[in-house]
Every structure is written in C-alpha cells, then in structure tokens.
Design an enzyme around this catalytic site. Structure first.
Site, PDB file in Angstrom:
ATOM      1  N   ARG A 187       1.034  -1.109  -0.029  1.00  0.00           N
ATOM      2  CA  ARG A 187       0.035   0.127   0.079  1.00  0.00           C
ATOM      3  C   ARG A 187       0.852   1.172   0.043  1.00  0.00           C
ATOM      4  NH1 ARG A 187      -2.367  -3.358  -1.312  1.00  0.00           N
ATOM      5  NH2 ARG A 187      -4.089  -4.432  -0.888  1.00  0.00           N
ATOM      6  N   CYS A 235     -10.378  -0.060   4.048  1.00  0.00           N
ATOM      7  CA  CYS A 235      -9.545  -0.365   4.980  1.00  0.00           C
ATOM      8  C   CYS A 235      -8.945   0.642   5.636  1.00  0.00           C
ATOM      9  CB  CYS A 235      -8.601  -1.365   4.848  1.00  0.00           C
ATOM     10  SG  CYS A 235      -9.825  -2.986   4.370  1.00  0.00           S
ATOM     11  N   GLU A 306      -3.647   2.918   7.129  1.00  0.00           N
ATOM     12  CA  GLU A 306      -3.638   2.867   5.655  1.00  0.00           C
ATOM     13  C   GLU A 306      -4.165   4.093   5.194  1.00  0.00           C
ATOM     14  OE1 GLU A 306      -5.068  -0.841   3.630  1.00  0.00           O
ATOM     15  OE2 GLU A 306      -5.769   0.536   2.132  1.00  0.00           O
TER      16      GLU A 306
END
Ligand SMILES: Cc1cc2nc3c(=O)[nH]c(=O)nc-3n(C[C@H](O)[C@H](O)[C@H](O)COP(=O)(O)OP(=O)(O)OC[C@H]3O[C@@H](n4cnc5c(N)ncnc54)[C@H](O)[C@@H]3O)c2cc1C
Length: 312
Positions: A187, A235, A306
């Site tokens: 990510r 998320c 995230e």
C-alpha cells in the site's frame, strides 16, 4: 489562512472553485475547507498551477478520488488540486519491438492520473485484457491507486504498472519513470514531493468472456464483504505482518459496531470505519485510536493507518 488579494489574482484566470468545503471530495464525507481549490483538466494546467503556487509560496496538496484519505475538520492550507477531471481518451498500444516485454500478447493502457480506476478496469474487461480484474470495485483514480499501490485478491498495482510520468515539485520538471525506478511496497509507492500525471499499465490479451466473468465475480465478492454503499475510506488500517488481518484482530478485540458519535466500526467488515452522516474527522480519529488501543491491549499488535490524514 486568508489569502491576500494579490495571491487570489495570481490564480484568477484558472477559475478557482467557489465552494471549497472538502467533504464533497472524499468518500468519508468529512473535512473542512481548502484555502484555494482547483480541479485542473489538463497536464498543462496542473503544471501552470504548481508554478504559480511555488511563486506564491503556497503548499500544494494533491487529491485523486479522495477514497483513501481523511481530511481534517480544520481543512487544508494552501492550494488543493483534485485531479478527477484530469483525464483524456484511454490509449491502447502494443509494445514496440526491442522492449523488455517479451510477450506478443502484452498490451499497454495509458491514462492520465485522474482517470477512474473503475473505468479502466471495465475498459480492460471489455477489451479482453487480463491483469486488472482484481481492481473491480476499488474506487478512486489511477493516480491515487499507483500512489497507494492499491491491491486486492493477492494482486496490486506494482504488478501491472510499466511506467509513470510525474511532475517533481522541487524542480518543477516532468519526467518519465520506468517501473524499475519505482519502489513499491504494501500500500505504498515511495515517491515524495511529486504529482503522478500519467500512468502506463501492461496487460495481457485474453478471452473477453473469461476476463469479464472474473471482473464481475470480484465485484460481487467486494459488494458482499465490504460496506461499499456507506461513507468510508476503505480499510482504515494496514494488515500487520503475520497471518491475521487487521479486520480479524479488530473483531476479536470486540470493536465491531463500536461508535464515536457518527463514526462506527462497520458490522460487515471490522477494518472499515463508516460515517453515518454526521461524523467529523475528530470522531473518526478518536474511534480509530480506541480500536488501535484495544487491539494492542489484546494482541500486543500496533495497527498502522492505511488511510492518509490530510490537512491541519
Ligand atoms: C468502499 C472502498 C473500498 C476500497 N477497497 C480497496 C481495496 O480493495 N484495495 C485497496 O488497495 N484500496 C481500497 N480502497 C481505498 C482506495 O479506494 C484506494 O487506495 C484508491 O486507489 C485511492 O485512490 P484515490 O484516487 O481515491 O486516492 P486519494 O484517496 O485521493 O489519495 C490517496 C493518496 O495518494 C495521493 N495522490 C492521489 N493522487 C495522486 C497523484 N496523481 N499524484 C500524487 N499523489 C496522489 C494523495 O495525496 C493521498 O496521499 C477502498 C476504498 C473504499 C471507499
């Protein structure tokens, strides 16, 4: 920050947005106002705006689809550019001979950074190009997907990006970076102080029916396992190293359906914090802090965000 008339005049010919409340530009639906908000439509406009901001000594913030960010209730200082209008026709080309792509079935798709990932995904499925069906249902722009190294079902952007064109905010020069110069990790693309302007993906020719089936299967899975119709940024935490997902840990820590005013841990997917309509960024951060604390107390694992927090 109140901008001086002199600075406002420098940007006047680019018609800054008059409504600068940023909640309209993020999937979380929260965030205060930007000092100056622009939605450029061409690469030339992006470069010109950055140059003026540089001269006016204003910080520059880039937002794509706003689907992985949490904007502060106090808003964002300086120039904010939302890139969702930075798009043109998706270009489909074959690699020329003597490139390092050996497969004759390889096809390149090139798009400007503001192109929606969803549209690219559908385009690829309809053209019978395999390699992007995993992204079905991931919202946002292709530029944001590259910066976040977005991924699903064991795939991520690093596996299909061939090159990107960027604007370096320090030198104000554009440059083309081949995939070998890009450092992708979970990510994340390690690219500081730059704007992604254009992205080239390498996909492979396959049977159209098979690619379409994979696309719709993935879309259906996402829709049944994530609260896609509620305001969120996907998320909230990264999955920690090891075999237990952040969602599993949060659920086991008893935090499913935990609330802070209008912010709630989703009961469908515990790694999603959803805004029930009246949450502010402070509520979401407060709830995320409680989640992190409970997971740490129960498992000794420190969850990392995230979602990117942006603004004051
Ligand atoms: C319902 C839902 C489901 C999701 N599912 C997934 C999933 O399965 N997998 C996944 O990985 N993510 C998922 N996400 C998160 C998000 O959609 C992805 O990370 C997406 O790729 C972000 O793209 P964006 O354009 O919205 O980026 P933004 O949120 O606008 O920006 C993200 C970051 O990239 C920077 N940025 C954006 N564009 C540029 C640019 N052109 N140049 C330089 N910097 C830029 C921003 O400053 C910010 O730091 C989901 C989100 C939602 C709401």
């Amino acid at each position: 920050m109140v901008l001086s008339d002199n600075i406002k005049n420098m940007f006047a010919s680019f018609a800054p947005e008059t409504q600068r409340a940023m909640d309209r530009y993020t999937s979380f639906r929260v965030g205060g106002s930007a000092d100056l908000l622009m939605l450029p439509q061409t690469v030339e406009q992006v470069i010109a705006l950055v140059k003026i901001a540089h001269k006016a000594e204003l910080p520059v913030t880039i937002i794509g689809g706003g689907t992985n960010i949490l904007i502060s209730d106090n808003g964002i200082r300086g120039l904010v550019m939302v890139l969702t209008r930075l798009k043109q026709k998706i270009e489909q080309t074959k690699p020329s001979i003597n490139t390092d792509d050996e497969s004759p079935d390889q096809i390149y798709l090139t798009a400007l950074a503001g192109e929606s990932l969803g549209r690219l995904c559908r385009y690829a499925a309809d053209a019978g190009l395999t390699g992007l069906a995993w992204a079905a249902g991931i919202p946002g722009t292709i530029g944001g997907a590259v910066m976040m190294n977005a991924g699903a079902f064991g795939w991520d952007m690093s596996q299909i990006v061939k090159q990107i064109e960027i604007l370096d905010l320090a030198t104000l020069e554009t440059m083309v970076l081949p995939v070998n110069d890009l450092q992708f990790s979970y990510r994340k693309l390690a690219l500081e102080n730059s704007i992604v302007l254009k992205v080239r993906l390498g996909l492979t020719k396959a049977d159209t029916g098979t690619v379409r089936d994979e696309f719709y299967r993935n879309l259906k899975t996402k829709q049944s396992t994530q609260p896609v119709s509620q305001a969120s940024a996907g998320c909230f935490f990264k999955n920690p190293p090891g075999d237990k997902s952040a969602g599993f840990l949060i659920e086991q820590a008893g935090m499913k359906r935990a609330r802070c005013n209008g912010a709630m841990v989703s009961d469908l997917h515990a790694n999603f914090i959803v805004n029930h309509g009246n949450a502010c960024a402070k509520d979401i951060l407060n709830l995320a802090g409680q989640v992190r604390k409970r997971v740490y107390e129960k498992f000794g694992i420190n969850l990392k965000k995230e979602v990117k927090t942006i603004g004051d």
